[in-house]
Design a protein around this motif. Structure first.
Motif, PDB file in Angstrom:
ATOM      1  N   ILE A   1       0.871  -1.196   0.000  1.00  0.00           N
ATOM      2  CA  ILE A   1       0.000   0.000   0.000  1.00  0.00           C
ATOM      3  C   ILE A   1       0.899   1.235   0.000  1.00  0.00           C
ATOM      4  N   ASN A   2       1.858   1.255   0.920  1.00  0.00           N
ATOM      5  CA  ASN A   2       2.764   2.407   1.008  1.00  0.00           C
ATOM      6  C   ASN A   2       3.580   2.590  -0.265  1.00  0.00           C
ATOM      7  N   LEU A   3       4.024   1.484  -0.847  1.00  0.00           N
ATOM      8  CA  LEU A   3       4.827   1.593  -2.068  1.00  0.00           C
ATOM      9  C   LEU A   3       4.028   2.243  -3.191  1.00  0.00           C
ATOM     10  N   ALA A   4       2.798   1.780  -3.401  1.00  0.00           N
ATOM     11  CA  ALA A   4       1.993   2.328  -4.506  1.00  0.00           C
ATOM     12  C   ALA A   4       1.675   3.798  -4.251  1.00  0.00           C
ATOM     13  N   LEU A   5       1.358   4.146  -2.993  1.00  0.00           N
ATOM     14  CA  LEU A   5       1.101   5.559  -2.661  1.00  0.00           C
ATOM     15  C   LEU A   5       2.356   6.385  -2.941  1.00  0.00           C
ATOM     16  N   ASP A   6       3.502   5.831  -2.571  1.00  0.00           N
ATOM     17  CA  ASP A   6       4.760   6.561  -2.762  1.00  0.00           C
ATOM     18  C   ASP A   6       5.110   6.700  -4.250  1.00  0.00           C
ATOM     19  N   HIS A   7       4.865   5.635  -5.041  1.00  0.00           N
ATOM     20  CA  HIS A   7       5.115   5.754  -6.502  1.00  0.00           C
ATOM     21  C   HIS A   7       4.322   6.948  -7.041  1.00  0.00           C
ATOM     22  N   ALA A   8       3.069   7.068  -6.613  1.00  0.00           N
ATOM     23  CA  ALA A   8       2.197   8.127  -7.153  1.00  0.00           C
ATOM     24  C   ALA A   8       2.571   9.491  -6.584  1.00  0.00           C
ATOM     25  N   ALA A   9       2.927   9.535  -5.300  1.00  0.00           N
ATOM     26  CA  ALA A   9       3.125  10.830  -4.638  1.00  0.00           C
ATOM     27  C   ALA A   9       4.476  11.461  -4.958  1.00  0.00           C
ATOM     28  N   ARG A  10       5.492  10.629  -5.197  1.00  0.00           N
ATOM     29  CA  ARG A  10       6.860  11.131  -5.243  1.00  0.00           C
ATOM     30  C   ARG A  10       7.273  11.684  -6.602  1.00  0.00           C
ATOM     31  N   PHE A  11       6.781  11.053  -7.673  1.00  0.00           N
ATOM     32  CA  PHE A  11       7.290  11.398  -9.011  1.00  0.00           C
ATOM     33  C   PHE A  11       6.253  12.277  -9.705  1.00  0.00           C
ATOM     34  N   ARG A  12       6.597  13.551  -9.897  1.00  0.00           N
ATOM     35  CA  ARG A  12       5.579  14.546 -10.202  1.00  0.00           C
ATOM     36  C   ARG A  12       5.510  14.937 -11.669  1.00  0.00           C
ATOM     37  N   THR A  13       6.321  14.321 -12.521  1.00  0.00           N
ATOM     38  CA  THR A  13       6.340  14.774 -13.915  1.00  0.00           C
ATOM     39  C   THR A  13       5.843  13.687 -14.857  1.00  0.00           C
ATOM     40  N   MET A  14       4.999  12.817 -14.352  1.00  0.00           N
ATOM     41  CA  MET A  14       4.543  11.697 -15.170  1.00  0.00           C
ATOM     42  C   MET A  14       3.181  12.030 -15.800  1.00  0.00           C
ATOM     43  N   PRO A  15       2.788  11.257 -16.844  1.00  0.00           N
ATOM     44  CA  PRO A  15       1.468  11.483 -17.445  1.00  0.00           C
ATOM     45  C   PRO A  15       0.333  11.113 -16.476  1.00  0.00           C
ATOM     46  N   GLU A  16      -0.841  11.618 -16.752  1.00  0.00           N
ATOM     47  CA  GLU A  16      -1.998  11.387 -15.877  1.00  0.00           C
ATOM     48  C   GLU A  16      -2.232   9.896 -15.611  1.00  0.00           C
ATOM     49  N   GLN A  17      -2.056   9.078 -16.655  1.00  0.00           N
ATOM     50  CA  GLN A  17      -2.354   7.644 -16.491  1.00  0.00           C
ATOM     51  C   GLN A  17      -1.463   6.991 -15.423  1.00  0.00           C
ATOM     52  N   TYR A  18      -0.249   7.495 -15.267  1.00  0.00           N
ATOM     53  CA  TYR A  18       0.654   6.953 -14.242  1.00  0.00           C
ATOM     54  C   TYR A  18       0.003   7.073 -12.862  1.00  0.00           C
ATOM     55  N   TYR A  19      -0.578   8.227 -12.576  1.00  0.00           N
ATOM     56  CA  TYR A  19      -1.201   8.426 -11.256  1.00  0.00           C
ATOM     57  C   TYR A  19      -2.439   7.553 -11.125  1.00  0.00           C
ATOM     58  N   ALA A  20      -3.219   7.474 -12.210  1.00  0.00           N
ATOM     59  CA  ALA A  20      -4.411   6.618 -12.195  1.00  0.00           C
ATOM     60  C   ALA A  20      -4.003   5.174 -11.875  1.00  0.00           C
ATOM     61  N   ASP A  21      -2.928   4.721 -12.519  1.00  0.00           N
ATOM     62  CA  ASP A  21      -2.497   3.329 -12.347  1.00  0.00           C
ATOM     63  C   ASP A  21      -2.097   3.047 -10.900  1.00  0.00           C
ATOM     64  N   TRP A  22      -1.274   3.904 -10.304  1.00  0.00           N
ATOM     65  CA  TRP A  22      -0.757   3.564  -8.968  1.00  0.00           C
ATOM     66  C   TRP A  22      -1.768   3.851  -7.864  1.00  0.00           C
ATOM     67  N   ILE A  23      -2.679   4.777  -8.107  1.00  0.00           N
ATOM     68  CA  ILE A  23      -3.774   4.955  -7.148  1.00  0.00           C
ATOM     69  C   ILE A  23      -4.640   3.688  -7.145  1.00  0.00           C
ATOM     70  N   GLY A  24      -4.899   3.158  -8.329  1.00  0.00           N
ATOM     71  CA  GLY A  24      -5.678   1.916  -8.423  1.00  0.00           C
ATOM     72  C   GLY A  24      -4.974   0.755  -7.732  1.00  0.00           C
TER      73      GLY A  24
END
Ligand SMILES: [Fe+2]
Ligand SMILES: [Fe+2]
Length: 264
Positions: free
Chosen positions: A89-112
Motif C-alpha cells: 500500500i505504502n509503495l503504490a502511494l509513494d510511486h504516485a506521490a513522489r514522481f511529479r512529472t509523469m502522465p496522468e495515467q501513471y497516477y491513475a495506475d498507482w492509485i488503483g
C-alpha cells in the motif's frame, strides 16, 4: 471543485494507523475516479511513510521460518504475506506521490494499485484473524521498503526495482505457498492468494509498462538496462523456478526470462 491530489496521497502515506491508512487510500481511489482530484498541482510536499509501532522490523535472516503444517506456522506465513501487502500500500502511494512529472495515467495506475493492495491486506487480515492473530503479532521483514528508499530519486529505477523486480518475485513465490496452504488444508487462504496473484500480474504489468515507457523516453534498451540496474543496486537476482506464464502475461519476454535464469 477539485482538490490537489498530492497532499492527499502524502496524508495516506503518513498515516500510522492501518484502518486509517486504508480508509484514506480507498477514498482517494474513489474521488480520483470521479474526477475530484487534480494531479497538475506543482507545490512540493514532504513525504513520510507511516507505519504502526508493531510489527518490529528485522532483517531477512531474523524472520522465523516455521512449518505451515501447524496453525502457528501458518499464522507466521500469513503474517509475512500480510506485511508485504501493508508495505505494498505504502509503495503504490509513494510511486504516485513522489514522481511529479509523469502522465496522468501513471497516477491513475498507482492509485488503483494502492486500493487493490488495501483490499489484499483486508482479505489476508481476515485469514490471520481466523487463526487468532493480528498484524503486528510477529516481527516482519524490513527489506521491501528499503528498496523504495534506495530508488527515491528516479522513477525509472523505482519501476524497475520495485514492481518489476520485487513484486515479480511475488509471482514466483505465490504458487508454492498456495501448495503449502492446500497441503495444510487451508483452502480459504489459498483462494485469497488466487485473487492476489491475479491482481499482482496486473501490478507487475504496470511496472513493466512504465519502465519501458521511461526507457523509450531516454533512448535506453529496456532488458539490458534492467540487468544493469539489478547489478547497480546489488538487488536480489530473480531465482528459478520463475512463474514464467505469469511473468510473460506481465510483459517479460521469454528471451529476457531465459537470460535472467542463465545469469544465476
Ligand atoms: Fe498485493
Ligand atoms: Fe502489488
Amino acid at each position: 471543485m477539485t482538490e490537489a491530489l498530492f497532499p492527499r496521497l502524502a496524508e495516506a502515506l503518513a498515516a500510522t494507523d492501518i484502518a486509517e491508512k486504508i480508509a484514506l487510500t480507498t477514498k482517494i481511489a474513489a474521488e480520483w475516479k470521479s474526477g475530484k482530484l487534480d494531479w497538475r498541482d506543482t507545490a512540493p510536499i514532504p513525504l513520510l511513510c507511516g507505519r504502526p509501532a508493531r510489527p518490529a522490523l528485522v532483517t531477512h535472516k531474523e524472520v522465523l521460518q516455521r512449518s505451515p503444517q501447524t496453525p502457528e506456522g501458518r499464522a507466521h506465513l500469513l503474517h509475512a504475506i500480510l506485511h508485504i501487502e501493508f508495505t505494498a500500500i505504502n509503495l503504490a502511494l509513494d510511486h504516485a506521490a513522489r514522481f511529479r512529472t509523469m502522465p496522468e495515467q501513471y497516477y491513475a495506475d498507482w492509485i488503483g494499485v494502492a486500493a487493490e493492495e488495501a483490499e489484499h491486506f483486508l482479505l489476508l487480515q481476515e485469514r490471520l484473524q481466523s487463526l487468532g492473530h493480528e498484524y503486528g503479532d510477529f516481527p516482519a521483514h524490513a527489506g521491501l521498503w528499503e528498496m523504495a528508499e534506495k530508488t527515491e530519486n528516479d522513477v525509472l529505477d523505482r519501476m524497475a526495482l520495485v514492481p518489476r523486480l520485487l513484486e515479480a518475485r511475488g509471482l514466483d513465490a505465490t504458487p508454492p505457498i498456495q501448495r503449502k496452504l492446500e497441503a495444510a488444508g487451508d483452502h480459504q487462504s489459498a483462494r485469497v492468494l488466487d485473487i492476489i496473484l491475479r491482481d499482482e500480474i496486473g501490478h507487475v504489468g504496470l511496472g513493466d509498462r512504465w519502465f519501458r515507457h521511461l526507457c523509450a523516453e531516454r533512448n535506453l534498451e529496456p532488458e539490458s538496462t534492467y540487468r544493469e540496474l539489478l547489478t547497480h543496486y546489488k538487488a536480489p537476482w530473480p531465482q528459478a523456478p520463475m512463474n514464467e506464464s505469469a511473468r510473460i502475461s506481465a510483459g517479460f519476454s521469454p528471451d529476457e526470462l531465459a537470460g535472467l535464469a542463465k545469469k544465476r
